[in-house]
Design a protein around this motif. Structure first.
Motif, short mmCIF file in Angstrom:
data_model
loop_
_atom_site.label_atom_id
_atom_site.label_comp_id
_atom_site.label_asym_id
_atom_site.label_seq_id
_atom_site.Cartn_x
_atom_site.Cartn_y
_atom_site.Cartn_z
N VAL A 98 52.55 30.67 -18.20
CA VAL A 98 52.34 30.82 -19.66
C VAL A 98 53.50 31.62 -19.50
CG1 VAL A 98 52.14 32.79 -21.03
CG2 VAL A 98 49.74 31.21 -19.72
N ALA A 101 57.07 29.76 -19.58
CA ALA A 101 56.61 28.82 -21.05
C ALA A 101 57.30 29.96 -22.05
CB ALA A 101 55.82 28.67 -21.56
N GLN A 102 57.37 30.68 -22.17
CA GLN A 102 57.74 31.76 -23.13
C GLN A 102 59.37 31.95 -23.11
OE1 GLN A 102 54.60 35.19 -21.61
NE2 GLN A 102 53.65 34.82 -24.01
N ILE A 142 49.29 27.97 -22.82
CA ILE A 142 50.24 28.28 -23.24
C ILE A 142 50.19 27.53 -24.78
CG2 ILE A 142 52.34 27.18 -23.64
CD1 ILE A 142 52.63 26.24 -20.14
#
Length: 332
Positions: A98, A101-102, A142
């Motif tokens: 996560v 991904a951010q 996500i």
């Protein structure tokens, strides 16, 4: 004789009479290289290109799952695997995935490609249940944190089904829909956007001794055939992305031939994805054995593809690629 037409792409703001756009972009061409399996290459004008082929070369590409195809897009690679060639083990936990991904989305990625089975040369098969266990929790987490398009990098219908249910919006099959006969019907059933890639052989042995009659035309014919099969199953060509599969069952010479002639693939009438990030030939030519130090070479190859109208570049180094792309666009 089957003729193939490779646009000779230009980007100047001053266009001569008769210039036509490449895939609805600011890039354009007035001539193309005509290729065949029997005759020597020749240069022809756009007036000499058959109407059906010219339409596919020039028409704008519709959005793919809400992502515009009239400008370059970055697909960030996020592998939930212990053995991927470059980032294996880095994103195994949900928290790490996560966070990555951010950061990718914040720094310029509009698509996130999540994979649970390594397809590096020599990689072995991963059972479906294990691949789902690796990817589904990541996609769910996500999806809750970002609106970016999530792509599931899989060749298995059960994995794609689980990912689609959880929030994936694109099915990216490195086998070009040749591995699992149930995957294409599932994609047609739910009308899922897909990416069709060319790979000669299986990851476990694809680099042993890849051979082609003509790598450029062989790859083109394969992709054309698979796109047509998907259309016959009910998928719209507007929902299909094509990928020549750089590094998948190809030698360095094969890879360079494909890179030098990427504009040919616009004749399929689909957005073109280029995945070259950190691959072996970049290390060989760039003289960099460390996989995570190949961003400069990867960016150089990506920009070469964008100069030929490629719509999507699949990369590990999102921040660096986005910076380079902004400068490249500003200069042009």
């Amino acid at each position: 004789m089957t003729a193939y037409f490779r646009p000779l792409v230009q980007h100047s703001s001053a266009r001569p009479d008769g210039a036509v756009p490449l895939a609805g972009q600011k890039l354009w061409f007035t001539h193309a290289e005509q290729l065949s399996r029997t005759d020597a290459p020749s240069i022809v004008t756009v007036k000499d290109i058959p109407a059906k082929v010219l339409k596919r070369l020039t028409c704008p590409r519709p959005e793919i799952a809400g992502v515009a195809m009239d400008r370059p897009q970055i697909m960030g690679i996020l592998n939930a695997t212990p053995d991927s060639f470059s980032d294996g083990g880095v994103h195994n936990s949900v928290e790490a995935a996560v966070s990555a991904a951010q950061q990718m989305v914040a720094h310029g990625a509009s698509i996130l490609d999540i994979g649970g089975e390594s397809t590096r040369p020599g990689a072995t098969y991963v059972p479906e249940d294990e691949e789902i266990a690796r990817t589904q929790p990541l996609i769910e987490a996500i999806r809750a944190q970002t609106n970016a398009l999530i792509s599931i990098d899989t060749r298995k219908a059960s994995v794609a089904r689980a990912a689609w249910k959880t929030g994936a919006g694109l099915i990216n099959d490195v086998s070009g829909f040749t591995f699992d006969p149930q995957l294409a019907p599932f994609c047609a059933e739910v009308d899922a956007p897909v990416c069709v890639m060319h790979m000669q052989g299986d990851p476990a042995e694809m680099q042993n001794d890849p051979q082609y009659d003509d790598v450029l035309l062989d790859v083109y014919d394969f992709l054309e055939g698979q796109v047509e099969k998907l259309e016959q199953m009910g998928l719209s060509r507007d929902h299909i992305v094509v990928d020549p599969g750089i590094g998948f069952g190809k030698t360095q010479a094969h890879n360079l031939t494909l890179l030098q002639n990427l504009s040919l693939f616009h004749g399929l009438g689909c957005p073109v994805l280029l995945g070259v990030s950190r691959k072996g030939f970049i290390g060989e030519i760039g003289q960099e054995p460390r996989k995570d130090a190949r961003a400069p070479g990867s960016i150089a190859a990506a920009l070469a593809g964008l100069s030929q109208g490629v719509q999507i570049v699949r990369v590990h180094d999102v921040t660096e690629t986005a910076q380079a792309l902004r400068l490249w666009a500003a200069v042009r």
